[in-house]
Design a protein around this motif. Structure first.
Motif, PDB file in Angstrom:
ATOM      1  N   GLU A 180      15.526  48.482  63.164  1.00 39.91           N
ATOM      2  CA  GLU A 180      16.430  47.612  63.910  1.00 39.91           C
ATOM      3  C   GLU A 180      15.829  46.222  64.088  1.00 39.91           C
ATOM      4  N   GLU A 181      14.546  46.157  64.457  1.00 35.17           N
ATOM      5  CA  GLU A 181      13.915  44.855  64.670  1.00 35.17           C
ATOM      6  C   GLU A 181      13.742  44.095  63.357  1.00 35.17           C
ATOM      7  N   LEU A 182      13.406  44.784  62.289  1.00 42.34           N
ATOM      8  CA  LEU A 182      13.295  44.118  60.992  1.00 42.34           C
ATOM      9  C   LEU A 182      14.620  43.486  60.598  1.00 42.34           C
ATOM     10  N   SER A 183      15.690  44.228  60.790  1.00 41.32           N
ATOM     11  CA  SER A 183      17.016  43.710  60.457  1.00 41.32           C
ATOM     12  C   SER A 183      17.361  42.510  61.327  1.00 41.32           C
ATOM     13  N   ARG A 184      17.050  42.600  62.617  1.00 43.68           N
ATOM     14  CA  ARG A 184      17.369  41.508  63.526  1.00 43.68           C
ATOM     15  C   ARG A 184      16.548  40.263  63.210  1.00 43.68           C
ATOM     16  N   VAL A 185      15.261  40.435  62.958  1.00 46.09           N
ATOM     17  CA  VAL A 185      14.403  39.284  62.640  1.00 46.09           C
ATOM     18  C   VAL A 185      14.857  38.615  61.345  1.00 46.09           C
ATOM     19  N   LYS A 186      15.174  39.398  60.333  1.00 49.77           N
ATOM     20  CA  LYS A 186      15.619  38.818  59.063  1.00 49.77           C
ATOM     21  C   LYS A 186      16.933  38.057  59.231  1.00 49.77           C
ATOM     22  N   ALA A 187      17.849  38.612  60.021  1.00 51.81           N
ATOM     23  CA  ALA A 187      19.129  37.931  60.245  1.00 51.81           C
ATOM     24  C   ALA A 187      18.925  36.612  60.996  1.00 51.81           C
ATOM     25  N   ILE A 188      18.039  36.605  61.968  1.00 46.07           N
ATOM     26  CA  ILE A 188      17.760  35.384  62.729  1.00 46.07           C
ATOM     27  C   ILE A 188      17.109  34.340  61.840  1.00 46.07           C
ATOM     28  N   LEU A 189      16.142  34.736  61.032  1.00 47.19           N
ATOM     29  CA  LEU A 189      15.486  33.788  60.138  1.00 47.19           C
ATOM     30  C   LEU A 189      16.469  33.215  59.125  1.00 47.19           C
ATOM     31  N   ALA A 190      17.370  34.059  58.611  1.00 49.11           N
ATOM     32  CA  ALA A 190      18.388  33.565  57.676  1.00 49.11           C
ATOM     33  C   ALA A 190      19.292  32.536  58.351  1.00 49.11           C
ATOM     34  N   ALA A 191      19.648  32.782  59.612  1.00 53.44           N
ATOM     35  CA  ALA A 191      20.494  31.837  60.339  1.00 53.44           C
ATOM     36  C   ALA A 191      19.760  30.523  60.603  1.00 53.44           C
ATOM     37  N   LEU A 192      18.457  30.602  60.864  1.00 52.90           N
ATOM     38  CA  LEU A 192      17.676  29.395  61.157  1.00 52.90           C
ATOM     39  C   LEU A 192      17.567  28.456  59.954  1.00 52.90           C
ATOM     40  N   VAL A 193      17.543  29.026  58.746  1.00 52.35           N
ATOM     41  CA  VAL A 193      17.368  28.188  57.541  1.00 52.35           C
ATOM     42  C   VAL A 193      18.673  27.954  56.792  1.00 52.35           C
ATOM     43  N   ALA A 194      19.793  28.441  57.327  1.00 52.19           N
ATOM     44  CA  ALA A 194      21.085  28.240  56.666  1.00 52.19           C
ATOM     45  C   ALA A 194      21.438  26.749  56.637  1.00 52.19           C
ATOM     46  N   PRO A 195      22.137  26.302  55.598  1.00 46.21           N
ATOM     47  CA  PRO A 195      22.512  24.877  55.504  1.00 46.21           C
ATOM     48  C   PRO A 195      23.311  24.378  56.706  1.00 46.21           C
ATOM     49  N   ASP A 196      24.095  25.267  57.313  1.00 43.91           N
ATOM     50  CA  ASP A 196      24.920  24.857  58.447  1.00 43.91           C
ATOM     51  C   ASP A 196      24.316  25.284  59.791  1.00 43.91           C
ATOM     52  N   ALA A 197      23.006  25.514  59.814  1.00 44.32           N
ATOM     53  CA  ALA A 197      22.351  25.942  61.046  1.00 44.32           C
ATOM     54  C   ALA A 197      22.495  24.873  62.131  1.00 44.32           C
ATOM     55  N   PRO A 198      22.857  25.256  63.341  1.00 43.78           N
ATOM     56  CA  PRO A 198      22.980  24.262  64.414  1.00 43.78           C
ATOM     57  C   PRO A 198      21.614  23.688  64.768  1.00 43.78           C
ATOM     58  N   PRO A 199      21.554  22.396  65.087  1.00 44.62           N
ATOM     59  CA  PRO A 199      20.266  21.775  65.406  1.00 44.62           C
ATOM     60  C   PRO A 199      19.777  22.156  66.800  1.00 44.62           C
TER      61      PRO A 199
END
Length: 258
Positions: free
Chosen positions: A122-141
């Motif tokens: 569960e934590e691996l999945s959550r951490v990976k999803a958060i990291l993907a959101a942080l580096v997404a082109p449309d990530a909020p500043p």
């Protein structure tokens, strides 16, 4: 997968994990091979209720880190003590570490005293999803604070619209809009751009945009944001901002941000 030690970092919230992930240039999945408790004269200053350990671990997966990582790493970790004054059994435990490179080959430094969490599925999945959101082109500043607020009263009692501009780390435009119509519940949205259009919506709870707002916005609109408004418009803007803060809810941090 080897079970993680109980209580190692249980119950961290979404905001806690984003705090760790956002500040870590290196995130890895490791299996602890060996630990050496440091003697008081070696450990330096250690928080009360913790024991400083020298940890040797095998890297089983690099989750984030452009420069790569050695197959075997060492680092210091301040382990929480149980009621008997003992540390959990970490040997062979799978952990996720949030770190930066150390000064020596194979050495890493945790970005915070608690920047090691059990590597459950569960934590691996959550951490990976958060990291993907942080580096997404449309990530909020990152939000630094509040800028100017504007309010326009409608022609009918109870009608009005407020727009509040936010200050961001990279200068990208972000604003809040709150619309009130007679006989309808107030509607608010956040816009990531110069124009507020019909596509703008309130952020989903537990999303990166929600985190950026809920964990960075002050509890009340400061005087500097309404300095140019007439008193009635300033009061309306404050009320609309309070509506946004109430809708966002608490940030939910359970740890001291490090």
């Amino acid at each position: 997968m080897v079970a993680s030690p109980a209580g190692a970092a249980a119950g961290l919230s979404y905001a806690d994990i984003v705090d760790l992930a956002d500040g870590a240039p290196l995130v890895a999945n490791v299996r602890i091979r060996n630990i050496i408790p440091l003697k008081p004269d070696q450990a330096g200053t250690v928080p009360s209720g913790r024991k400083r350990l020298f940890v040797e671990a095998e890297v089983t997966g690099l989750i984030r880190g452009e420069s790569g990582i050695a197959p075997i790493v060492t680092y210091l970790y301040d382990a929480p003590l149980d009621a008997r004054g003992k540390t959990p059994k970490y040997k062979k435990a799978q952990m996720i570490v949030f770190a930066r490179s150390g000064t020596r080959p194979g050495e890493i430094q945790l970005i915070a005293p608690d920047a090691q969490i059990p590597a459950t599925a569960e934590e691996l999945s959550r951490v990976k999803a958060i990291l993907a959101a942080l580096v997404a082109p449309d990530a909020p500043p990152r939000i630094l604070g509040l800028g100017d607020a504007f309010h326009v009263a409608g022609t009918i009692a109870g009608e009005g619209e407020t727009q509040i501009f936010l200050r961001t780390e990279n200068g990208d435009p972000v604003s809040l809009s709150i619309i009130r119509r007679p006989g309808q519940p107030p509607r608010w949205a956040v816009a990531l751009g110069e124009i507020v259009d019909e596509a703008a919506r309130a952020p989903e709870p537990g999303s990166l945009l929600w985190y950026r707002l809920a964990c960075a916005l002050p509890p009340a609109l400061p005087p500097s944001s309404v300095r140019a408004l007439a008193p009635a418009d300033a009061d309306a803007a404050r009320a609309d901002y309070a509506l946004v803060i109430d809708a966002l809810g608490p940030c939910g941090r359970t740890r001291t941000k490090g």
